[in-house]
Design an enzyme around this catalytic site. Structure first.
Site, PDB file in Angstrom:
ATOM      1  N   GLY A 239       0.783  -1.230   0.000  1.00  0.00           N
ATOM      2  CA  GLY A 239       0.000   0.000   0.000  1.00  0.00           C
ATOM      3  C   GLY A 239       0.812   1.277   0.000  1.00  0.00           C
ATOM      4  N   GLU A 273       4.737  -6.096   1.751  1.00  0.00           N
ATOM      5  CA  GLU A 273       4.254  -6.574   0.445  1.00  0.00           C
ATOM      6  C   GLU A 273       4.042  -5.418  -0.531  1.00  0.00           C
ATOM      7  OE1 GLU A 273       0.599  -8.471   1.595  1.00  0.00           O
ATOM      8  OE2 GLU A 273       1.604 -10.163   2.520  1.00  0.00           O
ATOM      9  N   GLY A 275       3.732  -3.355  -3.903  1.00  0.00           N
ATOM     10  CA  GLY A 275       3.519  -3.610  -5.327  1.00  0.00           C
ATOM     11  C   GLY A 275       3.794  -2.332  -6.096  1.00  0.00           C
ATOM     12  N   TYR A 316     -10.855   3.891 -11.110  1.00  0.00           N
ATOM     13  CA  TYR A 316     -10.567   4.559  -9.823  1.00  0.00           C
ATOM     14  C   TYR A 316     -10.420   6.064  -9.966  1.00  0.00           C
ATOM     15  CZ  TYR A 316      -8.579  -0.177  -9.298  1.00  0.00           C
ATOM     16  OH  TYR A 316      -8.353  -1.518  -9.313  1.00  0.00           O
ATOM     17  N   CYS A 355     -15.974   1.542 -27.279  1.00  0.00           N
ATOM     18  CA  CYS A 355     -17.339   2.089 -27.297  1.00  0.00           C
ATOM     19  C   CYS A 355     -17.923   2.179 -25.894  1.00  0.00           C
ATOM     20  CB  CYS A 355     -18.203   1.217 -28.189  1.00  0.00           C
ATOM     21  SG  CYS A 355     -17.570   1.241 -29.864  1.00  0.00           S
ATOM     22  N   GLU A 356     -17.337   2.993 -25.057  1.00  0.00           N
ATOM     23  CA  GLU A 356     -17.830   3.241 -23.698  1.00  0.00           C
ATOM     24  C   GLU A 356     -17.388   4.648 -23.319  1.00  0.00           C
ATOM     25  OE1 GLU A 356     -18.452   0.790 -20.790  1.00  0.00           O
ATOM     26  OE2 GLU A 356     -18.015  -1.103 -21.792  1.00  0.00           O
TER      27      GLU A 356
HETATM   28  N1  LLP Z   1      -0.768  -7.223  -0.246  1.00  0.00           N
HETATM   29  C1  LLP Z   1      -2.070  -7.539  -0.419  1.00  0.00           C
HETATM   30  C2  LLP Z   1      -2.670  -8.565   0.423  1.00  0.00           C
HETATM   31  C3  LLP Z   1      -2.821  -6.882  -1.408  1.00  0.00           C
HETATM   32  O1  LLP Z   1      -4.090  -7.178  -1.574  1.00  0.00           O
HETATM   33  C4  LLP Z   1      -2.195  -5.898  -2.215  1.00  0.00           C
HETATM   34  C5  LLP Z   1      -2.946  -5.175  -3.248  1.00  0.00           C
HETATM   35  C6  LLP Z   1      -0.828  -5.611  -2.009  1.00  0.00           C
HETATM   36  C7  LLP Z   1      -0.146  -6.298  -1.005  1.00  0.00           C
HETATM   37  C8  LLP Z   1      -0.056  -4.605  -2.827  1.00  0.00           C
HETATM   38  O2  LLP Z   1      -0.572  -3.316  -2.736  1.00  0.00           O
HETATM   39  P1  LLP Z   1       0.245  -2.095  -3.381  1.00  0.00           P
HETATM   40  O3  LLP Z   1       1.538  -1.976  -2.622  1.00  0.00           O
HETATM   41  O4  LLP Z   1       0.480  -2.419  -4.802  1.00  0.00           O
HETATM   42  O5  LLP Z   1      -0.628  -0.920  -3.210  1.00  0.00           O
HETATM   43  N2  LLP Z   1      -5.730  -2.239  -8.934  1.00  0.00           N
HETATM   44  C9  LLP Z   1      -5.588  -1.208  -7.933  1.00  0.00           C
HETATM   45  C10 LLP Z   1      -4.776  -1.678  -6.752  1.00  0.00           C
HETATM   46  C11 LLP Z   1      -5.367  -2.923  -6.091  1.00  0.00           C
HETATM   47  C12 LLP Z   1      -4.510  -3.440  -4.971  1.00  0.00           C
HETATM   48  C13 LLP Z   1      -5.002  -4.768  -4.489  1.00  0.00           C
HETATM   49  N3  LLP Z   1      -4.219  -5.328  -3.456  1.00  0.00           N
HETATM   50  C14 LLP Z   1      -4.974   0.034  -8.564  1.00  0.00           C
HETATM   51  O6  LLP Z   1      -4.664   0.016  -9.757  1.00  0.00           O
HETATM   52  O7  LLP Z   1      -4.840   1.052  -7.911  1.00  0.00           O
END
Ligand code: LLP
Length: 424
Positions: A239, A273, A275, A316, A355-356
Site C-alpha cells: 500500500g 508486500e 507492489g 478509480y 465504445c464506452e
Molecule cells: N498485499 C495484499 C494482500 C494486497 O491485496 C495488495 C494489493 C498488495 C499487497 C499490494 O498493494 P500495493 O503496494 O500495490 O498498493 N488495482 C488497484 C490496486 C489494487 C490493490 C489490491 N491489493 C490500482 O490500480 O490502484
C-alpha cells in the site's frame, strides 16, 4: 524517481529513445525500466533494513515473469493471491520459500499447489479457510505455516475501491474476534499459526494509517503472547504510495522511520508486500494519436491505446501524467503536475477508441497541441495496467518491453488475431 526523461527533445527510457521502440514494435506498447524497478526495490530495502524484513513484491501489480525474475535476483520474495501467480513465480525462478499467499477465496487446488511448492506461509482470511487448509495439509502429510489477516478497521484515506483494512470489507478477521480465533484454531492439526497479517489498502499517501493500524496490531501481539500463543511473524502488507504526481507521496524513509521505531526489539520477523511502490513508476504506456476531434467546446485526442490497456482512470478516477514523446521544439514537459503553468497548452480529453464513455485516460488535461501520428506517453503504467488488461472490444493485448541501459527486449509479444480466438 524514475529513469524516463527528455534528452535532446525526446523522451527516453534509460538510454533508449521511445521513438525507436514505437518504430520497431508499434503502439500501444508498455515500456518498463529495469533500473527504476531496482531503484524502488532498493529504496525500500534500505529504509526497512533495520528490521531485516522479507520483502514480498506483490505480483498482482506487474506479473510478467521477466520482471519477477529481475526482482528475484535483487533478493525479493513474493506476495501472491492465486495459483496462477504462484506458477508465474516458479517459472520466473523465484523461491517458493519466500512466497506469502493471501486472498479470501483460495481454492482447494490452489492450497494444495502452494503446500506442494512449500511456500513460506498462508495469510488466513477466515475460519472456514483455516479449517480447509488444515484438512488439506493433513491429507498431504504436511503442516501449513499460517498467519492470520486482521482487519484493523483503519481508514487508509485512499480511493474506496482500493480500501481493504476497514470494517465491512471482505478482508481478514475483525480485530475483536482475533483472540477467540487463536483460542479456537491455533491447534488445528494441519496448521502452524505463527503470526498476524494486515493490508490496509493501496496508494496510501499518509503515514498515520500505518501507525494507527500498527499500534492496534502490536497490542494484539502482546495479548496473544500473554495467552501463550506463538507470534513470530508480523506481515504489514503493501500500500505504500507511488508518485503519480510529483512529490505527492512520502519517500521510503518516511514510511520506514515511523514503522521501524515501533517494531524494534519486538522479537518479530517482519514482512512487507509492496507492489505499486516498486513498479508503478517503472513503466509507461506508449500510444499514438489516431485522430484529434473537435466537438463543440471539447477537443478529444483519440489514441490507439484504450481502457482495455490501462483501466485505472475509468475504474478509480486515477490520474496518469501524459506528455508527448517528441514535444514541439522548445517545449520541455514540466514535472508531473496536473496544472502546469505554461502558455500555449490546450485543454483536451485523451481517450481511447472503445465504445464506452468511461474509456478515457484524462479529462480536461492541458497538453501542447498534438496531431494525428504523434506519440504520447502515459506515465506511471508499470503497476496494475498490463495485469488488468483485457481483450475487450477484441483488441489484442499490447506487448511489454523491458529496457536495461541501452538495451531493450520484448518480454511479452503483441497478441495476434489468432491469439484472440485460439481458445474458442
Ligand atoms: N498485499 C495484499 C494482500 C494486497 O491485496 C495488495 C494489493 C498488495 C499487497 C499490494 O498493494 P500495493 O503496494 O500495490 O498498493 N488495482 C488497484 C490496486 C489494487 C490493490 C489490491 N491489493 C490500482 O490500480 O490502484
Amino acid at each position: 524517481m524514475d529513469y524516463f526523461d527528455y534528452q535532446s527533445g525526446q523522451l527516453y527510457c534509460e538510454q533508449v529513445p521511445l521513438t525507436e521502440i514505437a518504430s520497431s514494435l508499434g503502439t500501444p506498447t508498455y515500456v518498463y525500466s529495469s533500473a527504476t524497478f531496482l531503484h524502488h526495490y532498493q529504496q525500500l530495502a534500505k529504509a526497512f533494513a533495520p528490521l531485516d524484513p522479507l520483502i514480498c513484491y506483490s505480483v498482482k501489480a506487474n506479473s510478467n515473469i521477466h520482471i519477477l525474475n529481475l526482482l528475484d535476483r535483487a533478493g525479493a520474495g513474493f506476495d501472491i493471491v492465486s495459483g496462477g501467480e504462484l506458477a508465474r513465480v516458479i517459472r520466473a525462478g523465484g523461491d517458493p520459500a519466500k512466497v506469502v499467499f493471501a486472498g479470501v477465496g483460495k481454492t482447494d487446488q490452489e492450497i494444495s499447489q502452494a503446500l506442494q511448492a512449500g511456500i513460506c506461509f498462508f495469510a488466513l482470511e477466515s475460519a472456514p479457510e483455516a479449517q480447509n487448509i488444515s484438512r488439506l495439509a493433513v491429507a498431504a502429510g504436511k503442516k501449513a505455516n499460517a498467519i492470520l489477516r486482521v482487519n484493523p478497521d483503519v481508514d487508509p484515506k485512499t480511493h474506496r475501491y482500493i480500501t481493504t483494512g476497514k470494517k465491512l470489507t471482505k478482508f481478514g478477521v475483525n480485530l475483536e474476534e482475533v483472540t477467540a480465533f487463536f483460542e479456537k484454531y491455533s491447534d488445528l492439526p494441519g496448521l502452524n499459526l505463527v503470526g498476524l497479517h494486515m493490508h490496509l489498502g493501496s496508494q496510501i499517501t499518509a503515514i498515520d494509517p500505518f501507525v494507527e493500524a500498527l499500534t492496534k496490531m502490536l497490542d494484539l501481539v502482546d495479548t496473544l503472547r500473554a495467552r501463550g500463543h506463538k507470534i513470530e511473524w508480523l506481515d504489514l502488507g503493501g500500500g505504500f504510495g507511488a508518485d503519480y504526481q510529483t512529490d505527492t507521496v512520502p519517500l521510503a524513509p518516511a514510511y520506514a522511520d515511523a514503522i521501524v521505531d515501533m517494531l524494534r526489539d519486538k522479537d518479530l520477523c517482519i514482512a512487507i508486500e509492496p507492489g505499486k511502490f516498486i513498479s508503478a513508476n517503472a513503466g509507461l504506456l506508449l500510444t499514438r494519436v489516431v485522430y484529434v476531434k473537435e466537438s463543440g467546446p471539447k477537443r478529444f485526442v483519440i489514441v490507439d491505446a484504450a481502457m482495455n490497456d490501462l483501466i485505472r482512470p475509468s475504474l478509480y478516477d486515477a490520474f496518469h501524467f501524459i506528455w508527448p514523446v517528441q514535444p514541439a521544439q522548445g517545449f520541455v514537459p514540466p514535472a508531473r503536475t496536473a496544472e502546469p503553468a505554461i502558455d500555449g497548452l490546450l485543454k483536451v480529453d485523451v481517450v481511447g477508441g472503445i465504445c464506452e464513455p468511461t474509456d478515457f485516460f484524462a479529462k480536461d488535461r492541458l497538453l501542447p497541441p498534438v496531431q494525428r501520428g504523434d506519440l504520447l506517453a502515459i506515465f506511471t503504467a508499470g503497476a496494475y495496467c498490463a495485469t488488468m488488461a483485457s481483450q475487450y472490444n477484441s483488441r489484442p493485448r499490447a506487448p511489454e518491453v523491458l529496457v536495461d541501459g541501452a538495451e531493450h527486449k520484448t518480454i511479452r509479444r503483441r497478441e495476434t488475431y489468432d491469439d484472440l480466438t485460439a481458445l474458442e
